[in-house]
Structures are given as structure tokens and as C-alpha cells.
Design an enzyme around this catalytic site. Sequence first.
Site, PDB file in Angstrom:
ATOM      1  N   ALA A 155      48.628  51.341  29.743  1.00 56.89           N
ATOM      2  CA  ALA A 155      48.205  52.468  30.928  1.00 56.89           C
ATOM      3  C   ALA A 155      46.788  52.551  30.846  1.00 56.89           C
ATOM      4  O   ALA A 155      46.302  52.832  32.104  1.00 56.89           O
ATOM      5  CB  ALA A 155      48.983  53.618  30.366  1.00 56.89           C
ATOM      6  N   TYR A 156      45.919  52.466  29.852  1.00 53.67           N
ATOM      7  CA  TYR A 156      44.618  52.647  29.760  1.00 53.67           C
ATOM      8  C   TYR A 156      43.958  51.323  30.779  1.00 53.67           C
ATOM      9  O   TYR A 156      43.171  51.765  31.669  1.00 53.67           O
ATOM     10  CB  TYR A 156      44.118  52.687  28.498  1.00 53.67           C
ATOM     11  CG  TYR A 156      42.525  52.809  28.519  1.00 53.67           C
ATOM     12  CD1 TYR A 156      41.933  53.777  29.132  1.00 53.67           C
ATOM     13  CD2 TYR A 156      41.881  52.180  27.443  1.00 53.67           C
ATOM     14  CE1 TYR A 156      40.485  53.780  28.955  1.00 53.67           C
ATOM     15  CE2 TYR A 156      40.733  52.304  27.139  1.00 53.67           C
ATOM     16  CZ  TYR A 156      39.843  53.268  27.806  1.00 53.67           C
ATOM     17  OH  TYR A 156      38.436  53.059  27.724  1.00 53.67           O
ATOM     18  N   ALA A 157      44.209  50.324  30.237  1.00 54.07           N
ATOM     19  CA  ALA A 157      43.929  49.109  30.883  1.00 54.07           C
ATOM     20  C   ALA A 157      44.023  49.184  32.421  1.00 54.07           C
ATOM     21  O   ALA A 157      43.328  48.810  33.307  1.00 54.07           O
ATOM     22  CB  ALA A 157      44.205  47.731  30.332  1.00 54.07           C
ATOM     23  N   ALA A 158      45.375  49.524  32.784  1.00 56.45           N
ATOM     24  CA  ALA A 158      46.016  49.460  34.137  1.00 56.45           C
ATOM     25  C   ALA A 158      44.979  50.365  35.057  1.00 56.45           C
ATOM     26  O   ALA A 158      44.520  50.242  36.118  1.00 56.45           O
ATOM     27  CB  ALA A 158      47.522  49.695  34.360  1.00 56.45           C
ATOM     28  N   LYS A 160      41.996  51.646  34.684  1.00 56.53           N
ATOM     29  CA  LYS A 160      40.650  51.062  34.561  1.00 56.53           C
ATOM     30  C   LYS A 160      40.408  49.829  35.412  1.00 56.53           C
ATOM     31  O   LYS A 160      39.277  49.705  36.021  1.00 56.53           O
ATOM     32  CB  LYS A 160      40.175  50.968  33.118  1.00 56.53           C
ATOM     33  CG  LYS A 160      39.846  52.253  32.355  1.00 56.53           C
ATOM     34  CD  LYS A 160      38.866  53.179  33.047  1.00 56.53           C
ATOM     35  CE  LYS A 160      38.550  54.314  32.164  1.00 56.53           C
ATOM     36  NZ  LYS A 160      37.677  55.344  32.847  1.00 56.53           N
TER      37      LYS A 160
END
Length: 252
Positions: A155-158, A160
Site C-alpha cells: 500500500a505504501y509503495a502504491a 508513492k
Amino acid sequence: MATLQGKVALVTGAGQGVGQGIALALAGAGADIAVVGRTAGKLETTCARLRALGVKAEPFTCDVSDTDAIPTVVGQVADTFGGLDILVNNAYTGVLGSLLSMDDEKFRRGFESGPFATFAFMKAAHPFLAQRAGSSIVNLVTSAMVRWDQSGYGAYAAAKVSVQSLTRTAASEWGKDGIRVNCIAPLALSTGLAGWIEARPEEAAAFLDTVPLGRVGDCEDDIGRGVLMLVGPDAHYLTGATIPLDGGQARF
């Protein structure tokens, strides 16, 4: 080094950690700072440190997830300081965890404080930035976007990756307006990371072994001064880039 004398910078999430470090570095180069964040007391603390450097600093309380409020905040900043030259989108509230542990509310939170807030600030700031020569936007992303194993970071990578895409698009569309737009992907000794290192020293030592320079970046000296380089005159031909400020840990 008064390379930013007469410039005005808006930094989100500037009450502590990376945002505060960026604000201090920019103020050290002479920029006046609009200190934006959720907690009034933390904003005032940052403002006091900035004023001690001889610049103007004012707090603006704002939850960046409330995108409807962002145009008003940006307008207040421009009115208070007489314009805007630099925008740093640092604030972010997201959740780490596996995809199956992520309910809709948690997943949505990262996008609301990430790409949605970043877009709202960029759009609201554009007319003010376009009026000033040498204006610049810096958006914060993460090396989690390029991890070979993104387990727990999805979720974090998506969120960003979306910020990175917005950055590249704005760089393409707004170059004609004299606005440069870049990203940084920092590895910084934030309050949270410092606590983790203290609580789990063995894991932290193994983590540091993956950083070629052997340490976590200081919020002001390493991350803040990296941003200072990007928004300053020496980088006037750089736009649309993602700069890792992580001691060489990630492969971009």
C-alpha cells in the site's frame, strides 16, 4: 550560504522529523518558511528554531488528508509571505502490512495523504509558483517502490508510485511555466526509525549492513541539504527526476 535569500518555502509535515530537517536546511540558506502540519505545538517549536536562524517562519495547521482545505492554506501562505517559490510535499500518513491485512480504510489513508494531498498542494501552488523565477516542487517518495520483495510495503509503495508519476507529469507540463518538479526517496533518522533502532538493535544492525555508507541519514544534514541542492540555482536544469537520498541502499 544565503542561496535562497528572499525565497519562500512551504513544507508539509514540518513539525518534526524529515519535514523539520528540510525546513531547517532551507532556512539555513535564507528561505522564509511556511510550516505546515497537524499539531500546533510541534509547528510552533519548529518555527522557533527557524526564527533563531534569522528567517521569517509562520505555522499553518492543516491535515493534508483534508484536500478541500488545502487551497485555502496555500492562499494564506502566499498572502502572509507575499508569494511562494518552493513547495515540499513531505507529510504522509499510511499503513504498512500485507495486502490481506489491509482494509479499505487503511489503504485509502495512504492515498489521501499521499497522491491526493500532493496533487492538491501542487495544483493550488501552481499559480503562485508560476509568478516567481526559479520555482521548484519536491515530492517525497520511497525506496519501497523498487524493493525486490515488496511484501508488507504494497500500500505504501502504491501510493508513492502515484506521487512519482504525478511528479513526472507535472515536470513535463509545467516546465514551460518555469516550475521544476522532482522527487527524493530518503532514508532518514526519523523519530519512528530511531525508536525502532533502539528497540531492536540486532535487526537494526542487519539493516544498516544494507546501506553502503553505513548509516541512516540525518534529517537536516543529509535529507534537508539534499532538498536544498535540488531547489537551489545549481540544479536549475534538473526536473522530473527521482533522487535517492539513502546512502546507496536502493537501486533506482
